[in-house]
Write a protein that holds these residues in place. Structure first.
Motif, PDB file in Angstrom:
ATOM      1  N   UNK A  93      34.983  41.661  37.182  1.00  0.00           N
ATOM      2  CA  UNK A  93      36.041  41.587  36.447  1.00  0.00           C
ATOM      3  C   UNK A  93      37.307  42.507  37.126  1.00  0.00           C
ATOM      4  N   UNK A  94      36.546  43.447  38.085  1.00  0.00           N
ATOM      5  CA  UNK A  94      37.649  44.341  38.695  1.00  0.00           C
ATOM      6  C   UNK A  94      38.132  44.023  40.092  1.00  0.00           C
ATOM      7  N   UNK A  95      37.473  42.952  40.418  1.00  0.00           N
ATOM      8  CA  UNK A  95      38.210  42.149  41.626  1.00  0.00           C
ATOM      9  C   UNK A  95      38.863  41.144  41.160  1.00  0.00           C
ATOM     10  N   UNK A  96      38.826  40.271  39.991  1.00  0.00           N
ATOM     11  CA  UNK A  96      39.840  39.773  39.524  1.00  0.00           C
ATOM     12  C   UNK A  96      39.365  39.356  38.160  1.00  0.00           C
ATOM     13  N   UNK A  97      40.258  39.465  37.096  1.00  0.00           N
ATOM     14  CA  UNK A  97      39.793  39.135  35.669  1.00  0.00           C
ATOM     15  C   UNK A  97      39.267  37.639  35.528  1.00  0.00           C
ATOM     16  N   UNK A  98      39.587  36.911  36.329  1.00  0.00           N
ATOM     17  CA  UNK A  98      39.130  35.401  36.171  1.00  0.00           C
ATOM     18  C   UNK A  98      37.648  35.320  36.766  1.00  0.00           C
ATOM     19  N   UNK A  99      37.299  36.140  37.460  1.00  0.00           N
ATOM     20  CA  UNK A  99      36.289  35.966  38.275  1.00  0.00           C
ATOM     21  C   UNK A  99      34.860  35.915  37.630  1.00  0.00           C
ATOM     22  N   UNK A 154      35.539  33.301  46.084  1.00  0.00           N
ATOM     23  CA  UNK A 154      36.646  32.986  45.720  1.00  0.00           C
ATOM     24  C   UNK A 154      36.751  31.331  45.433  1.00  0.00           C
ATOM     25  N   UNK A 155      35.950  30.767  45.562  1.00  0.00           N
ATOM     26  CA  UNK A 155      35.587  29.404  45.529  1.00  0.00           C
ATOM     27  C   UNK A 155      36.155  28.779  44.367  1.00  0.00           C
ATOM     28  N   UNK A 156      35.647  29.279  43.355  1.00  0.00           N
ATOM     29  CA  UNK A 156      36.042  28.581  41.969  1.00  0.00           C
ATOM     30  C   UNK A 156      37.379  28.891  41.384  1.00  0.00           C
ATOM     31  N   UNK A 212      43.593  37.803  55.510  1.00  0.00           N
ATOM     32  CA  UNK A 212      44.459  36.770  54.309  1.00  0.00           C
ATOM     33  C   UNK A 212      44.844  35.712  54.948  1.00  0.00           C
ATOM     34  N   UNK A 213      45.101  35.379  55.985  1.00  0.00           N
ATOM     35  CA  UNK A 213      45.895  34.535  56.661  1.00  0.00           C
ATOM     36  C   UNK A 213      44.517  33.332  56.743  1.00  0.00           C
ATOM     37  N   UNK A 214      43.442  34.021  57.517  1.00  0.00           N
ATOM     38  CA  UNK A 214      42.200  33.015  57.737  1.00  0.00           C
ATOM     39  C   UNK A 214      41.870  32.460  56.590  1.00  0.00           C
ATOM     40  N   UNK A 215      41.673  33.391  55.440  1.00  0.00           N
ATOM     41  CA  UNK A 215      41.107  32.889  53.959  1.00  0.00           C
ATOM     42  C   UNK A 215      41.984  31.759  53.481  1.00  0.00           C
ATOM     43  N   UNK A 216      43.222  32.036  53.568  1.00  0.00           N
ATOM     44  CA  UNK A 216      44.107  31.136  52.856  1.00  0.00           C
ATOM     45  C   UNK A 216      43.736  29.725  53.626  1.00  0.00           C
ATOM     46  N   UNK A 259      46.499  30.226  42.890  1.00  0.00           N
ATOM     47  CA  UNK A 259      47.281  31.604  42.446  1.00  0.00           C
ATOM     48  C   UNK A 259      46.448  32.535  42.175  1.00  0.00           C
ATOM     49  N   UNK A 260      44.971  32.362  41.692  1.00  0.00           N
ATOM     50  CA  UNK A 260      44.289  33.533  41.359  1.00  0.00           C
ATOM     51  C   UNK A 260      43.750  33.858  42.736  1.00  0.00           C
ATOM     52  N   UNK A 261      43.247  33.046  43.508  1.00  0.00           N
ATOM     53  CA  UNK A 261      42.710  33.703  44.881  1.00  0.00           C
ATOM     54  C   UNK A 261      43.837  34.430  45.439  1.00  0.00           C
ATOM     55  N   UNK A 262      45.002  33.806  45.651  1.00  0.00           N
ATOM     56  CA  UNK A 262      46.164  34.717  46.424  1.00  0.00           C
ATOM     57  C   UNK A 262      46.355  36.069  45.620  1.00  0.00           C
ATOM     58  N   UNK A 263      46.334  36.214  44.302  1.00  0.00           N
ATOM     59  CA  UNK A 263      46.448  37.209  43.598  1.00  0.00           C
ATOM     60  C   UNK A 263      45.044  38.394  43.855  1.00  0.00           C
ATOM     61  N   UNK A 264      44.094  38.010  44.091  1.00  0.00           N
ATOM     62  CA  UNK A 264      42.766  38.725  44.162  1.00  0.00           C
ATOM     63  C   UNK A 264      43.087  39.142  45.839  1.00  0.00           C
ATOM     64  N   UNK A 265      43.514  38.539  46.665  1.00  0.00           N
ATOM     65  CA  UNK A 265      43.768  39.043  48.232  1.00  0.00           C
ATOM     66  C   UNK A 265      44.813  39.968  47.936  1.00  0.00           C
ATOM     67  N   UNK A 266      45.634  39.809  47.296  1.00  0.00           N
ATOM     68  CA  UNK A 266      46.940  40.660  47.053  1.00  0.00           C
ATOM     69  C   UNK A 266      46.417  42.101  46.236  1.00  0.00           C
TER      70      UNK A 266
END
Length: 873
Positions: free
Chosen positions: A686-692, A732-734, A754-758, A738-745
């Motif tokens: 959850x500290x990587x992203x709350x929705x993970x 990040x697959x699931x 970040x560009x490669x992952x996006x 928007x949540x993936x972009x927020x995580x990378x940020x």
């Protein structure tokens, strides 16, 4: 008749002393009173000692002996048949010995007894004093006696006189190669087999508070040199008190080896008809089985080892406590009020743990005054009962570095505590009242690891480490090898990350090292660190010994100069706190202030202090990494403190790039699936992203990625891939876009990554959909879909693919299509008369598609294909 003799089971000290006595009594004959140790029998066979005449015991009539010269022995029972001459009228007895006096000792008309490590030392001194010449062969024999009896001058019984005598013999031509050959002989296959049996038979006994190991067995044949097996077993298992009881036929041999003053092996085995030194002794018993001898030995030990005081006699009582749920501020007030440094935390009558002043002060410094002490207390500490012997208390408190040991009744009630002051007071009479010259207790655990370095570090690196020590000596600095390379010596893992800590100016030292070894250097004045890159490319990280403190939780540390101990204390886990001295005089000495060796042996990941995760929460990720890499486990106490850090949400205070850096390292480990499961278990995602969420689908994807890498590496060993990148995409697959972009940020992922992952996320789902949708794609179409993607993205698709047809397409691309090229170039097209222009790209693309689809196979067919397109046939 004059006879020179010694003791049964004669060793090199006995032999050397007898040969020396022959020079003092030229008219006397050498007679062994019984058998000799195997190493000495081998010496007789392989050396030129046959020139010395030795009388057989059977040929000696004891009634005709007029003078008996006894060396290295005063115990009558160890004279064998020659004991019969004692007490006869007219017999003159001369004694030369180094053993401590004991009741029943033989008394002589002449007695030369000295407190030295070997009787040979005494004999050499007498020869030197009387200016009697010593040949190189004799010097070698005498050196054998001294080196064997003193453990090559390492036993605690060794004295300065032994070292001086050895030096004198070397100056006379003693051959140390011969000495080494006979003292350092390898065990035979038979001895190794017996040693294994002894290890299996060894049992531990607590006799009046002293730990004694006894290994007893019977063998149907004679085993040579059992004493050597005792040395091996003692050193292998680091035992303080060891007795071997080995029955061979109708005789049972008992060998004793002791390292502590509580047990005098010589006195113990005198009770069984033998004798020797406090640290080494032996006895031979007839008409007694090994089991009977063992029981007799235990009875003797119970009488010999006097019970000391128990924990209940020295503990402090009553002990002040603090209730569970109290705040850190309340604990600080209680410590000040009662002038104590430790408070037990209790719930009713139940003991939970302890809170120390050091932890309280750090918690207050970080503004945790209102937090409950339960979250910071130390749990699982060693404890004692009222009846526990003080020897055991001492061993636990010193071995575990405990400052406070709670004492309980048998029903579990807390009745008192033993502090370090209590322990010192108890030890005062026994330890501080000992005779001058007794060895002091070391302030830290030391051990020579020079042999491990020689065995496990490449020669070139060893030469560099020696050079580091030499430069440090010239500069007057203490210098240490630290970090993972020392830990991995014990784990037998190759590690050439050389980290050096200097007690002094690290940057100045690095400059001196650069002058000696060459290369280039980069320094960082703020931290007192430097990197020296040697000409051959090897990198040395050099740091000034320092301590760190944190202005706030999760902040980067502030650095101050310090000592090696405090430098090691700032590290993350005990397994990483080992250091090895590199200065020449103490090269290879291990420093272990915090129990790192024990935790490596027990496979524990343990933090150094209770606020470690508060000060740097990224240590939690490192703990997971070390768990998976070495198959270790966090200690229970460490896991409890991780839960505290998670509950306090300290990870939200970390800079995103620090979490990102740790994730890259975690996903570079051998099995990231275990990493994922551990992060899920510790509630860290959850500290990587709350929705993970680490769902079953994500775990299955991580498992499939692992299988994909296994397949890929078997085929493409020469192609480098960024493993962590694939697993990061899987993490990040699931998440939605928007949540993936927020995580990378949030993780402050570098722009390029970040560009490669996006881009990868934007493509691999569409390509997979196309592979699913069209079950009969031409190879050229498969190539067009996959060729623009990075290899890491394609590997993720392989892991994600559910349809077998899609997996086959990806496998086809990776194993064949990826390498397909055409031989024709623009020059060939020009030679065919085709005007240059955009048409070239269309022709070459069509040609590649045709080759991918099997329509053309070689250059001739390629040319024919192009001519057909251009109408140039």
């Amino acid at each position: 008749m004059e006879i020179i003799t010694s003791h049964t089971n004669a060793d090199f000290d006995a032999l050397a002393s007898m040969v020396a006595a022959k020079k003092l009594y030229p008219g006397a004959s050498l007679v062994f009173p019984g058998s000799q140790e195997k190493s000495m029998r081998d010496f007789f066979l392989e050396s030129t000692l046959y020139a010395v005449e030795v009388k057989r015991l059977k040929s000696v009539d004891v009634d005709t002996i007029t003078r008996l010269i006894i060396v290295d022995n005063r115990h009558p029972a160890r004279l064998g048949k020659l004991q019969g001459a004692l007490g006869r009228q007219g017999l003159s007895v001369h004694i030369y010995d180094h053993h401590p006096a004991a009741e029943g000792d033989i008394r002589g008309d002449v007695e030369e007894v000295a407190d030295v490590g070997a009787t040979t030392t005494l004999m050499v001194e007498l020869l030197r004093e009387r200016e009697i010449p010593i040949s190189p062969l004799e010097a070698t024999i005498f050196a054998l006696g001294i080196y064997e009896e003193t453990g090559s001058l390492t036993f605690v019984s060794t004295t300065e006189r032994d070292a001086r005598a050895a030096g004198y013999l070397i100056s006379l031509g003693a051959n140390l190669n011969v000495v080494s050959d006979f003292i350092s002989r390898e065990l035979t296959a038979e001895q190794i087999s017996v040693l294994n049996d002894l290890i299996k038979a060894a049992k531990t006994y607590d006799i009046n508070g002293v730990t004694v190991v006894i290994a007893a067995m019977a063998t149907g044949h004679f085993v040579p040199d059992v004493a050597n097996l005792a040395h091996k077993l003692r050193d292998m298992e680091s035992l303080d008190v060891l007795f071997l009881v080995v029955q061979m036929g109708d005789k049972t041999h008992v060998i004793g080896r002791c390292r502590i003053p509580e047990v005098n092996a010589g006195q113990v085995l005198e009770e069984l008809g033998g004798g020797g030194h406090p640290s080494a002794a032996s006895a031979s018993v007839r008409d007694m089985t090994y089991l009977q001898a063992k029981e007799r030995l235990i009875d003797v030990l119970k009488g010999h080892i006097k019970p000391g005081r128990a924990a209940g006699e020295i503990m402090t009582a009553p002990v002040k406590t603090i209730p569970s749920g109290s705040t850190v501020s309340e604990a600080s007030e209680a410590m000040t009020r009662f002038s104590v440094n430790v408070l037990p935390v209790v719930s009713g009558k139940r003991f939970l743990g302890i809170i120390t002043r050091e932890v309280v002060q750090k918690a207050l410094f970080h503004d945790f005054a209102d937090q409950k002490v339960d979250g910071f207390m130390t749990t699982g500490i060693p404890s004692a009962t009222r009846e526990m012997p003080m020897g055991q208390v001492e061993k636990i408190m010193i071995g575990e570095r405990q400052r406070f040991m709670p004492v309980f009744e048998r029903d579990g009630a807390l009745v008192g505590a033993i502090t370090r002051t209590d322990l010192l007071r108890s030890l005062h009479e026994e330890r501080l009242a000992e005779a001058p010259g007794a060895p002091d207790f070391e302030a830290h655990s030391t051990r020579k690891v020079r042999g491990m370095i020689e065995e496990r570090v490449p020669q070139g690196v060893r030469d560099i480490l020696r050079a580091v020590g030499e430069v440090a000596d010239e500069a007057g600095f203490n210098v240490y090898l630290v970090g993972g390379i020392v830990r991995d010596l014990f784990l037998r893992v190759m590690n050439l990350d050389i980290d050096i800590v200097v007690e002094g100016d690290g940057i100045t030292f690095a400059g001196m090292l650069l002058k000696k070894l060459g290369g280039r250097m980069k320094s960082h004045q703020k931290f007192g660190t430097a990197v020296v890159i040697l000409p051959e490319g090897l990198k040395l990280d050099i740091a000034t010994a320092r301590l760190e403190y944190y202005e706030s939780p999760a902040a980067l540390p502030t650095v101050e100069l310090s000592s090696i101990k405090k430098d090691l204390y700032r590290r993350d886990f005990t397994v990483n706190t080992l250091a090895v001295r590199l200065n020449r005089r103490r090269y290879g000495e291990l420093l272990d202030f915090f129990g790192g060796q024990r935790d490596i042996k027990e496979k524990n990941i343990r933090i150094l202090h209770n606020l470690s995760f508060v000060e740097d929460p990224t240590r939690v990720f490192r703990a997971i990494r070390f768990e998976q890499r070495f198959d270790f486990q966090m200690s229970k106490h460490t896991r409890n403190l991780v839960k505290t850090a998670v509950g306090m949400k300290l990870f939200t205070k970390l800079a995103g790039e620090r979490i990102y850096a740790e994730l890259v390292l975690l996903f570079s480990e051998a099995d990231p699936l275990k990493v994922l499961k551990r992060m899920k278990e510790l509630d860290l995602l959850k500290f990587i992203h709350p929705g993970l969420k680490a769902s079953k689908e994500m775990e299955r994807l991580f498992a499939d990625i692992g299988e994909t890498f296994t397949w890929f590496k078997l085929i493409y060993l020469d192609i480098k891939t960024e493993k962590w990148f694939v697993y990061f995409l899987g993490l990040l697959d699931r998440l939605k876009e928007a949540a993936a972009a927020e995580t990378l940020e949030l993780l402050a992922v570098p722009p390029r990554i970040r560009t490669r992952m996006t881009e990868a996320r934007g493509r691999y789902r569409d390509v997979l959909y196309e592979l699913y949708r069209s079950p009969r794609l031409l190879p050229s179409r498969v190539h067009d879909l996959l060729q623009p993607l990075e290899i890491e993205t394609i590997l993720l698709m392989m892991a994600k693919a559910k349809k077998e047809s899609a997996k086959k397409y990806i496998s086809l691309y990776l194993t064949r299509l990826r390498e397909v090229t055409v031989t024709i170039t623009g020059d060939d097209l020009k030679a065919l008369g085709i005007p240059p222009g955009p048409r070239y790209k269309k022709i070459l693309t069509g040609l590649l598609d045709a080759k991918l689809d099997g329509e053309v196979r070689n250059r001739d067919e390629e040319l024919a294909y192009v001519k057909g397109l251009s109408g140039t046939r």
